[in-house]
Scaffold this motif. Structure first.
Motif, mmCIF file in Angstrom:
data_model
loop_
_atom_site.group_PDB
_atom_site.id
_atom_site.type_symbol
_atom_site.label_atom_id
_atom_site.label_comp_id
_atom_site.label_asym_id
_atom_site.label_seq_id
_atom_site.Cartn_x
_atom_site.Cartn_y
_atom_site.Cartn_z
ATOM 1 N N TRP A 150 0.827 -1.211 0.000
ATOM 2 C CA TRP A 150 0.000 0.000 0.000
ATOM 3 C C TRP A 150 0.854 1.251 0.000
ATOM 4 O O TRP A 150 0.571 2.210 -0.692
ATOM 5 N N LEU A 151 1.879 1.235 0.828
ATOM 6 C CA LEU A 151 2.679 2.446 1.027
ATOM 7 C C LEU A 151 3.833 2.544 0.036
ATOM 8 O O LEU A 151 4.508 3.562 -0.022
ATOM 9 N N GLY A 152 4.042 1.486 -0.732
ATOM 10 C CA GLY A 152 5.147 1.499 -1.690
ATOM 11 C C GLY A 152 6.506 1.390 -1.030
ATOM 12 O O GLY A 152 7.478 2.013 -1.452
ATOM 13 N N LEU A 153 6.568 0.603 0.016
ATOM 14 C CA LEU A 153 7.830 0.397 0.729
ATOM 15 C C LEU A 153 8.384 -0.975 0.412
ATOM 16 O O LEU A 153 7.657 -1.885 0.018
ATOM 17 N N LYS A 154 9.665 -1.115 0.641
ATOM 18 C CA LYS A 154 10.238 -2.446 0.612
ATOM 19 C C LYS A 154 9.827 -3.146 1.903
ATOM 20 O O LYS A 154 9.537 -2.508 2.897
ATOM 21 N N TYR A 155 9.842 -4.477 1.878
ATOM 22 C CA TYR A 155 9.472 -5.237 3.076
ATOM 23 C C TYR A 155 10.487 -6.346 3.290
ATOM 24 O O TYR A 155 10.901 -7.020 2.337
ATOM 25 N N ILE A 156 10.882 -6.516 4.553
ATOM 26 C CA ILE A 156 11.812 -7.602 4.834
ATOM 27 C C ILE A 156 11.583 -8.130 6.247
ATOM 28 O O ILE A 156 11.207 -7.383 7.150
ATOM 29 N N GLU A 157 11.750 -9.425 6.416
ATOM 30 C CA GLU A 157 11.605 -10.063 7.725
ATOM 31 C C GLU A 157 12.986 -10.343 8.277
ATOM 32 O O GLU A 157 13.814 -10.966 7.606
ATOM 33 N N THR A 158 13.222 -9.905 9.500
ATOM 34 C CA THR A 158 14.565 -10.029 10.071
ATOM 35 C C THR A 158 14.548 -10.642 11.466
ATOM 36 O O THR A 158 13.520 -10.653 12.153
ATOM 37 N N SER A 159 15.690 -11.116 11.862
ATOM 38 C CA SER A 159 15.959 -11.413 13.267
ATOM 39 C C SER A 159 17.347 -10.889 13.594
ATOM 40 O O SER A 159 18.336 -11.384 13.054
ATOM 41 N N ALA A 160 17.383 -9.913 14.459
ATOM 42 C CA ALA A 160 18.687 -9.414 14.907
ATOM 43 C C ALA A 160 19.372 -10.481 15.744
ATOM 44 O O ALA A 160 20.594 -10.528 15.840
ATOM 45 N N LYS A 161 18.557 -11.363 16.324
ATOM 46 C CA LYS A 161 19.108 -12.417 17.180
ATOM 47 C C LYS A 161 19.880 -13.455 16.371
ATOM 48 O O LYS A 161 21.033 -13.761 16.658
ATOM 49 N N THR A 162 19.257 -13.979 15.334
ATOM 50 C CA THR A 162 19.941 -14.990 14.501
ATOM 51 C C THR A 162 20.760 -14.338 13.385
ATOM 52 O O THR A 162 21.610 -14.993 12.784
ATOM 53 N N GLY A 163 20.432 -13.086 13.080
ATOM 54 C CA GLY A 163 21.111 -12.389 11.984
ATOM 55 C C GLY A 163 20.363 -12.490 10.665
ATOM 56 O O GLY A 163 20.763 -11.883 9.671
ATOM 57 N N LYS A 164 19.265 -13.210 10.673
ATOM 58 C CA LYS A 164 18.515 -13.413 9.430
ATOM 59 C C LYS A 164 18.175 -12.090 8.731
ATOM 60 O O LYS A 164 17.540 -11.222 9.325
ATOM 61 N N ASN A 165 18.614 -11.982 7.473
ATOM 62 C CA ASN A 165 18.263 -10.851 6.596
ATOM 63 C C ASN A 165 18.730 -9.473 7.040
ATOM 64 O O ASN A 165 18.370 -8.475 6.402
ATOM 65 N N VAL A 166 19.492 -9.393 8.105
ATOM 66 C CA VAL A 166 19.871 -8.062 8.598
ATOM 67 C C VAL A 166 20.846 -7.382 7.630
ATOM 68 O O VAL A 166 20.597 -6.257 7.180
ATOM 69 N N ASN A 167 21.919 -8.058 7.280
ATOM 70 C CA ASN A 167 22.854 -7.470 6.312
ATOM 71 C C ASN A 167 22.160 -7.190 4.985
ATOM 72 O O ASN A 167 22.383 -6.142 4.369
ATOM 73 N N GLU A 168 21.328 -8.138 4.574
ATOM 74 C CA GLU A 168 20.612 -8.002 3.301
ATOM 75 C C GLU A 168 19.785 -6.712 3.293
ATOM 76 O O GLU A 168 19.742 -5.999 2.286
ATOM 77 N N MET A 169 19.129 -6.447 4.405
ATOM 78 C CA MET A 169 18.286 -5.254 4.497
ATOM 79 C C MET A 169 19.112 -3.991 4.275
ATOM 80 O O MET A 169 18.781 -3.145 3.437
ATOM 81 N N PHE A 170 20.213 -3.872 4.987
ATOM 82 C CA PHE A 170 21.028 -2.659 4.875
ATOM 83 C C PHE A 170 21.673 -2.548 3.490
ATOM 84 O O PHE A 170 21.742 -1.461 2.904
ATOM 85 N N ILE A 171 22.134 -3.667 2.978
ATOM 86 C CA ILE A 171 22.833 -3.638 1.693
ATOM 87 C C ILE A 171 21.864 -3.340 0.548
ATOM 88 O O ILE A 171 22.155 -2.544 -0.345
ATOM 89 N N GLU A 172 20.692 -3.957 0.594
ATOM 90 C CA GLU A 172 19.708 -3.746 -0.468
ATOM 91 C C GLU A 172 19.219 -2.289 -0.491
ATOM 92 O O GLU A 172 19.052 -1.697 -1.556
ATOM 93 N N CYS A 173 19.016 -1.719 0.684
ATOM 94 C CA CYS A 173 18.620 -0.305 0.738
ATOM 95 C C CYS A 173 19.718 0.583 0.164
ATOM 96 O O CYS A 173 19.447 1.531 -0.585
ATOM 97 N N SER A 174 20.956 0.283 0.502
ATOM 98 C CA SER A 174 22.073 1.086 0.005
ATOM 99 C C SER A 174 22.167 0.985 -1.514
ATOM 100 O O SER A 174 22.407 1.977 -2.207
ATOM 101 N N ARG A 175 21.981 -0.236 -1.986
ATOM 102 C CA ARG A 175 22.044 -0.465 -3.429
ATOM 103 C C ARG A 175 21.000 0.415 -4.137
ATOM 104 O O ARG A 175 21.275 1.074 -5.126
ATOM 105 N N GLU A 176 19.811 0.421 -3.584
ATOM 106 C CA GLU A 176 18.743 1.194 -4.199
ATOM 107 C C GLU A 176 19.002 2.700 -4.106
ATOM 108 O O GLU A 176 18.746 3.445 -5.054
ATOM 109 N N ALA A 177 19.543 3.123 -2.977
ATOM 110 C CA ALA A 177 19.840 4.555 -2.806
ATOM 111 C C ALA A 177 20.921 4.999 -3.794
ATOM 112 O O ALA A 177 20.841 6.091 -4.366
ATOM 113 N N ILE A 178 21.907 4.151 -4.017
ATOM 114 C CA ILE A 178 22.981 4.486 -4.964
ATOM 115 C C ILE A 178 22.433 4.548 -6.381
ATOM 116 O O ILE A 178 22.701 5.488 -7.131
ATOM 117 N N LEU A 179 21.625 3.562 -6.735
ATOM 118 C CA LEU A 179 21.026 3.534 -8.069
ATOM 119 C C LEU A 179 20.179 4.775 -8.322
ATOM 120 O O LEU A 179 20.198 5.350 -9.408
#
Ligand code: G3D
Ligand code: MG
Length: 179
Positions: A146-175
């Protein structure tokens, strides 16, 4: 890495209710640690991480991400626009075990949008490692669509998708900047 060796410096703000895991996501990303208590000082803390971002196939940028984090239980009014001002990216976190934190993401989004309308923004469903999850994936997907946002499921505890989230956002910001 000194500034002159960096192609991009991107400011990113952490948004979302208290105790959803903003600081934990930042700590996982910048130090690959979880769970250490550090002093909950009042105000803003800043963490920096240098990464290499492949923003297109074979094209890599040295990028410094400057992460702004609010300590304590941030309220919308707190420092809001000064804190958010100049961000290329924002991540809005909620805790999948606490529906009220999900409901409040819309308010965080509106406030961020008012200050940084062109920033890359991601909705982050955190604590997905927990068994007592109450906010289903569908809810997060629907709201982010609805809001036109990216969506990601993370766990800071296990590390799931955390790096991916930051890297993917950076990639998009650079592009975004590049084109
Ligand atoms: P905040 O910065 O948004 O206020 P914090 O949130 O990063 O301080 O995290 C709040 C609490 O949630 C912390 O527990 C932290 O360990 C826990 N937490 C953060 N992320 C996760 C996660 O992905 N999974 C689980 N299971 N817990 C998480 P305490 O006990 O210190 O209050
Ligand atoms: Mg915090």
């Amino acid at each position: 890495m000194v500034d002159s060796e960096v192609d991009y410096i991107l400011k990113m703000v952490a948004l979302g209710d208290g105790a959803v895991g903003k600081t934990s996501c930042i700590m996982r990303f910048t130090e690959n640690r979880f769970g250490e208590k550090y002093k909950a000082t009042i105000g803003t803390s800043i963490a920096v991480k240098n990464i290499q971002v492949e923003f297109r196939k074979g094209e890599v940028s040295k990028t410094q991400i400057v992460l702004w984090d609010l300590a304590g239980q941030p309220s919308y009014k707190d420092l809001r626009s000064r804190y958010m001002h100049g961000s290329s990216m924002g991540f809005i976190v909620y805790d999948v075990t606490r529906p009220s934190t999900f409901m409040n993401t819309y308010e965080w989004y509106r406030n961020f949008q008012a200050v940084c309308p062109t920033a890359v923004t991601v909705l982050v469903a955190n604590k997905v490692d927990r068994e007592d999850r109450l906010v289903p994936e569908e809810a997060g997907v629907m709201l982010s669509n609805w809001l036109g946002l990216k969506y990601i499921e993370t766990s800071a505890k296990t590390g799931k998708n955390v790096n991916e989230m930051f890297i993917e956002c950076s990639r998009e910001a650079i592009l975004k900047d590049y084109t």
